[in-house]
Structure formats: C-alpha cells, structure tokens
Design a protein around this motif. Structure first.
Motif, PDB file in Angstrom:
ATOM      1  N   GLU A   1       0.846  -1.191   0.000  1.00 18.99           N
ATOM      2  CA  GLU A   1       0.000   0.000   0.000  1.00 18.99           C
ATOM      3  C   GLU A   1       0.885   1.245   0.000  1.00 18.99           C
ATOM      4  O   GLU A   1       1.777   1.365   0.828  1.00 18.99           O
ATOM      5  N   TYR A   2       0.616   2.146  -0.941  1.00 20.49           N
ATOM      6  CA  TYR A   2       1.453   3.340  -1.097  1.00 20.49           C
ATOM      7  C   TYR A   2       0.594   4.583  -1.270  1.00 20.49           C
ATOM      8  O   TYR A   2      -0.550   4.509  -1.719  1.00 20.49           O
ATOM      9  N   GLY A   3       1.218   5.731  -0.959  1.00 19.47           N
ATOM     10  CA  GLY A   3       0.531   7.004  -1.094  1.00 19.47           C
ATOM     11  C   GLY A   3       0.927   7.776  -2.331  1.00 19.47           C
ATOM     12  O   GLY A   3       0.335   8.819  -2.634  1.00 19.47           O
ATOM     13  N   ASP A   4       1.920   7.277  -3.066  1.00 14.14           N
ATOM     14  CA  ASP A   4       2.338   7.926  -4.315  1.00 14.14           C
ATOM     15  C   ASP A   4       3.183   6.947  -5.118  1.00 14.14           C
ATOM     16  O   ASP A   4       3.418   5.805  -4.700  1.00 14.14           O
ATOM     17  N   TYR A   5       3.668   7.402  -6.276  1.00  8.83           N
ATOM     18  CA  TYR A   5       4.424   6.521  -7.161  1.00  8.83           C
ATOM     19  C   TYR A   5       5.903   6.423  -6.764  1.00  8.83           C
ATOM     20  O   TYR A   5       6.675   5.776  -7.473  1.00  8.83           O
ATOM     21  N   SER A   6       6.266   7.044  -5.661  1.00  8.63           N
ATOM     22  CA  SER A   6       7.618   6.892  -5.102  1.00  8.63           C
ATOM     23  C   SER A   6       7.619   5.900  -3.949  1.00  8.63           C
ATOM     24  O   SER A   6       8.598   5.789  -3.221  1.00  8.63           O
ATOM     25  N   ARG A   7       6.492   5.217  -3.742  1.00  9.37           N
ATOM     26  CA  ARG A   7       6.319   4.187  -2.712  1.00  9.37           C
ATOM     27  C   ARG A   7       6.351   4.753  -1.296  1.00  9.37           C
ATOM     28  O   ARG A   7       6.682   4.049  -0.340  1.00  9.37           O
ATOM     29  N   ASN A   8       6.005   6.007  -1.141  1.00 11.56           N
ATOM     30  CA  ASN A   8       5.858   6.576   0.194  1.00 11.56           C
ATOM     31  C   ASN A   8       4.552   6.105   0.814  1.00 11.56           C
ATOM     32  O   ASN A   8       3.563   5.888   0.103  1.00 11.56           O
ATOM     33  N   PRO A   9       4.505   5.954   2.141  1.00  9.63           N
ATOM     34  CA  PRO A   9       3.243   5.563   2.784  1.00  9.63           C
ATOM     35  C   PRO A   9       2.212   6.682   2.670  1.00  9.63           C
ATOM     36  O   PRO A   9       2.566   7.853   2.489  1.00  9.63           O
ATOM     37  N   ILE A  10       0.954   6.328   2.778  1.00  9.72           N
ATOM     38  CA  ILE A  10      -0.119   7.323   2.736  1.00  9.72           C
ATOM     39  C   ILE A  10       0.034   8.274   3.912  1.00  9.72           C
ATOM     40  O   ILE A  10       0.180   7.845   5.065  1.00  9.72           O
ATOM     41  N   SER A  11       0.038   9.571   3.626  1.00 12.67           N
ATOM     42  CA  SER A  11       0.293  10.563   4.670  1.00 12.67           C
ATOM     43  C   SER A  11      -0.379  11.881   4.321  1.00 12.67           C
ATOM     44  O   SER A  11      -1.121  11.981   3.331  1.00 12.67           O
TER      45      SER A  11
END
Length: 269
Positions: free
Chosen positions: A221-231
């Motif tokens: 699960e990611y918050g963007d296409y850079s694989r950052n967590p949802i924030s």
C-alpha cells in the motif's frame, strides 16, 4: 482530447513494477482508449479490457496493431459478468472514484471489489490506484472553477471541460459539482452543456473493509508513485491485495496428500 492530455506514464510504469514481469492474465476495468491496457500487453501479459464507451474502445486497435495478446469489449461493468480465471484485476486511473452507475455510489464501489474477487483465481491480485487525500474537504469543498482539460483534437474540435461549484459532505462522503463541456466545432457550431454530478469519496477504512469482506489481504500500500506511505503529503491510495487461497478442495471425495517426516499420508475428504 483525453489521449492528448493524458501523456504522463508514471502510473503505468508503477503498475508494471508492482505486477512484475512474469506473464499474467490481466483484466482492466474501464480500460478506455487503452492507455494502460496496451502497455500491459506490450510487457508480455495476456490482457483484456472492459469499458462502456465504444468511441474510446475504437482507439485501442491502432495502438495494438499486430498484438494477439490483447482483447477488449463494450461492457457495463456494474451489470455485466466479467468472466473469471484472471491473475490480476486492475481498478486503475482513479476508476473507483469515477464509477458510472444507477445504484448507490458506495454500493457500486463495494460491488466492483466483490466482482474483482469473483473474476480472480485463488491467490490472484487486485490492483487499485485511487486519488486519495486525508483531507477531502480541502480537495472538493473549495468551490470555484477547475479546468480538467482543454485543447484541440485531430478532428479540429476545440474545447474544454471544467468542474464548477464543488462541495463536500463529510458525513456522507459525497462530492457534488457541475461538469461543464464547452466545444467549438470546425463548422462554427458551439456546444455548451452543464452536467450535475455526484461522486462518493471512499475513505481508506471503507476500502479496507470492502477488501476484507471480499477475502482480500493487502500486501502492498502506497501514497504515491515513489512508494511513500499514505500521509498528509501524498495524493494516492495504491493498493496491491491478494485474494485468499482456498486451502481445501470444494468438492467432496477429493484426496489430500500430507507429508510428515519421511512419511506420506493420503486423506480423502
């Protein structure tokens, strides 16, 4: 005009990186003009697409010329059967937010996740790419005018689509707005149409619930296409979830072989 405007392939490349390189049987829901479907086919996957817009579907053929591993068909994905036996079902390009249905919006969102599970093999995956924010009231409740696209297509039609008068109800999750189309045709004809629209913004908790009741386990699960967590600073909810594996055969009278040490035991159920 969609093909002219949507030229960024970051989301396509990211999806391919999550799906992997081993050939898979993939179904894309709301495949449109093949912006994602065709690259999946070019990557070696056996792909099929469903969409209700025949005009958009007609644009796939020139992009996939000579490819025998890609098919598509017109379909109402809410009412029609999707088939089964797929390794991956894709709800990409913010489809979960942009569903068109004549039933309750949240029920339609839950339904497409359930239908994804039904279309998958045991252990198959669902891929969701959803425009997401922790503060939807800031995204949808600001009012004003938001130009989604504008330009001229290859037939000489000039125009734009604008979203107006947006509002957001935090109790219901409903985003209400007006979708305005303004077109100028080569013969001088002007077309202007305002379409009242309602969308349901699903929270991450709701999506997780729909996945759970449809027997999915979230693996990534990611918050963007850079694989950052949802924030607070991300703008997507990208979910890769696996359909639970059926451990026992469904039919009675089947045999299971169990290994214990150097012994093999046969059990009939």
């Amino acid at each position: 005009m969609y093909d002219y405007e949507e030229t960024d392939i970051t989301d396509v490349e990211f999806a391919l990186s999550v799906i992997g390189t081993n050939p898979k049987r993939i179904l894309e829901i709301a495949c449109g003009s093949g912006r994602i479907l065709v690259p999946l086919g070019k990557a070696g996957h056996l792909v099929a697409g469903l969409d209700f817009d025949e005009y958009m579907l007609s644009k796939i053929s020139p992009k996939s010329k000579g490819m025998k591993n890609i098919t598509w068909q017109k379909s109402d994905v809410i009412k029609d059967n999707w088939g089964n036996g797929y390794d991956v079902v894709m709800l990409a390009a913010n489809f979960l937010f942009n569903i068109v249905a004549d039933i309750d919006y949240a029920k339609a969102q839950a339904l497409v996740i359930k239908k994804s599970a039904d279309a998958l093999v045991s252990g198959g995956h669902i891929y969701i790419d959803y425009g997401y924010t922790l503060h939807p009231e800031k995204w949808f409740g600001s009012g004003g005018e938001n130009i989604i696209w504008q330009g001229t297509d290859n037939n000489g039609n000039t125009g734009k689509m604008t979203l107006l008068d947006g509002s957001y109800d935090s109790m219901t999750g409903l985003n209400k707005f007006t979708r305005r189309f303004e077109l100028l045709l080569p013969d001088g004809t002007e077309i202007k149409q305002d379409i009242p629209s309602i969308k349901h913004f699903a929270t991450l908790e709701q999506i997780h619930h729909w996945l759970e009741v449809s027997d999915f386990i979230v693996e990534e699960e990611y918050g963007d296409y850079s694989r950052n967590p949802i924030s607070e600073t991300t703008n997507r909810a990208i979910i890769w979830a696996r359909k639970k594996v059926s451990l026992l055969p469904r039919k009675r009278g089947c045999k299971i072989f169990c290994v214990y040490g150097n012994e093999i035991f046969q059990i009939r159920i």
